[in-house]
Motif scaffolding. Structure first.
Motif, mmCIF file in Angstrom:
data_model
loop_
_atom_site.group_PDB
_atom_site.id
_atom_site.type_symbol
_atom_site.label_atom_id
_atom_site.label_comp_id
_atom_site.label_asym_id
_atom_site.label_seq_id
_atom_site.Cartn_x
_atom_site.Cartn_y
_atom_site.Cartn_z
ATOM 1 N N PRO A 14 0.929 -0.740 -0.306
ATOM 2 C CA PRO A 14 0.031 -0.394 -0.181
ATOM 3 C C PRO A 14 1.146 1.120 0.451
ATOM 4 O O PRO A 14 0.911 2.186 -0.080
ATOM 5 C CB PRO A 14 -0.954 0.154 1.540
ATOM 6 N N LYS A 15 2.273 1.495 0.614
ATOM 7 C CA LYS A 15 2.927 2.596 0.578
ATOM 8 C C LYS A 15 3.592 2.761 -0.524
ATOM 9 O O LYS A 15 3.191 4.274 -1.177
ATOM 10 C CB LYS A 15 4.237 2.663 1.692
ATOM 11 N N MET A 16 3.646 1.851 -1.663
ATOM 12 C CA MET A 16 4.106 2.174 -2.434
ATOM 13 C C MET A 16 3.681 2.381 -3.390
ATOM 14 O O MET A 16 3.463 3.342 -5.188
ATOM 15 C CB MET A 16 4.646 0.961 -3.002
ATOM 16 N N LEU A 17 1.968 1.481 -3.473
ATOM 17 C CA LEU A 17 0.654 2.071 -4.028
ATOM 18 C C LEU A 17 0.390 3.567 -3.908
ATOM 19 O O LEU A 17 0.082 4.843 -4.569
ATOM 20 C CB LEU A 17 -0.375 1.427 -3.462
ATOM 21 N N VAL A 18 0.403 4.036 -2.733
ATOM 22 C CA VAL A 18 0.313 5.594 -2.491
ATOM 23 C C VAL A 18 1.281 6.243 -3.025
ATOM 24 O O VAL A 18 1.358 7.842 -3.683
ATOM 25 C CB VAL A 18 0.827 5.760 -1.202
ATOM 26 N N LYS A 19 3.168 6.134 -3.409
ATOM 27 C CA LYS A 19 3.818 7.289 -3.574
ATOM 28 C C LYS A 19 3.396 6.881 -5.314
ATOM 29 O O LYS A 19 3.844 7.951 -5.337
ATOM 30 C CB LYS A 19 5.129 5.971 -3.260
ATOM 31 N N LYS A 20 3.150 5.726 -5.828
ATOM 32 C CA LYS A 20 3.412 6.541 -7.420
ATOM 33 C C LYS A 20 1.909 6.553 -7.596
ATOM 34 O O LYS A 20 2.472 7.584 -8.609
ATOM 35 C CB LYS A 20 2.958 4.375 -7.857
ATOM 36 N N ALA A 21 0.549 7.053 -6.733
ATOM 37 C CA ALA A 21 -0.567 8.075 -6.986
ATOM 38 C C ALA A 21 -0.207 9.344 -6.447
ATOM 39 O O ALA A 21 -0.630 10.510 -7.584
ATOM 40 C CB ALA A 21 -1.677 7.230 -6.090
ATOM 41 N N THR A 22 0.976 9.227 -5.832
ATOM 42 C CA THR A 22 1.263 10.895 -5.932
ATOM 43 C C THR A 22 2.584 11.111 -7.372
ATOM 44 O O THR A 22 3.227 12.690 -6.854
ATOM 45 C CB THR A 22 1.744 11.324 -4.116
ATOM 46 N N GLU A 23 3.132 10.007 -8.191
ATOM 47 C CA GLU A 23 3.836 10.567 -8.922
ATOM 48 C C GLU A 23 3.729 11.562 -10.158
ATOM 49 O O GLU A 23 2.465 11.531 -10.617
ATOM 50 C CB GLU A 23 4.778 9.813 -9.387
ATOM 51 N N LYS A 24 4.293 12.530 -10.487
ATOM 52 C CA LYS A 24 3.618 12.340 -12.235
ATOM 53 C C LYS A 24 4.026 12.112 -13.030
ATOM 54 O O LYS A 24 4.915 11.611 -12.890
ATOM 55 C CB LYS A 24 4.662 14.489 -12.486
ATOM 56 N N HIS A 25 2.682 11.485 -13.862
ATOM 57 C CA HIS A 25 3.109 10.863 -15.566
ATOM 58 C C HIS A 25 2.874 11.491 -16.284
ATOM 59 O O HIS A 25 2.889 13.048 -15.967
ATOM 60 C CB HIS A 25 2.309 10.209 -14.856
ATOM 61 N N MET A 26 3.414 11.517 -17.516
ATOM 62 C CA MET A 26 3.443 11.585 -18.436
ATOM 63 C C MET A 26 2.927 11.135 -19.587
ATOM 64 O O MET A 26 3.067 9.854 -19.767
ATOM 65 C CB MET A 26 4.591 12.519 -18.980
ATOM 66 N N VAL A 27 2.078 11.608 -20.746
ATOM 67 C CA VAL A 27 1.745 11.002 -21.797
ATOM 68 C C VAL A 27 2.252 12.310 -23.621
ATOM 69 O O VAL A 27 2.191 12.753 -22.829
ATOM 70 C CB VAL A 27 0.497 10.235 -22.308
#
Length: 126
Positions: free
Chosen positions: A32-45
């Motif tokens: 779950p901590k990794m899931l939260v971390k990934k959700a708070t990172e900027k993504h790009m398309v």
């Protein structure tokens, strides 16, 4: 009876297969901590030469999304929620003024990207 001894190649293969199996088992564990971390990172398309940055929708966004009364409002609000953190100062009113084609194209790209919540999955809008 002769006992077969394991050669270096067989031993290496056995150890590799064991480590690989352990790695697959570890990869399947929910973090779950990794899931939260990934959700708070900027993504790009990418759309041609343009880079479009966004943040994935999170459960916290459902409160705002549930205020939408139509599919159009829902889509516009969803697009804004995904872009607003990447583009400080971007308002919902700004997104409402996007050209229809460009807004639809960005929604299409984001719908194919990670972190997208398709309209048919919403619970507050009928």
């Amino acid at each position: 009876m002769t006992e077969k001894t394991e050669g270096p190649a067989e031993r290496g293969k056995r150890l590799f297969e064991k480590e690989e199996a352990e790695g697959r088992a570890a990869a399947k564990k929910f973090d779950p901590k990794m899931l939260v971390k990934k959700a708070t990172e900027k993504h790009m398309v990418r759309d041609g030469d343009e880079e479009i940055y966004y943040y994935p929708l999170v459960l916290e966004d459902t409160a705002d999304l549930s205020k939408a009364k139509t599919n159009e409002e829902y889509s516009t609000m969803m697009l804004w929620k995904m872009l607003e953190k990447a583009y400080p100062g971007l308002t919902l009113e700004d997104v409402k003024k996007f050209p229809m084609g460009k807004g639809a194209r960005i929604l299409q790209l984001l719908s194919e990207a990670e972190g997208f919540l398709p309209p048919e999955k919403r619970s507050a809008v009928s």
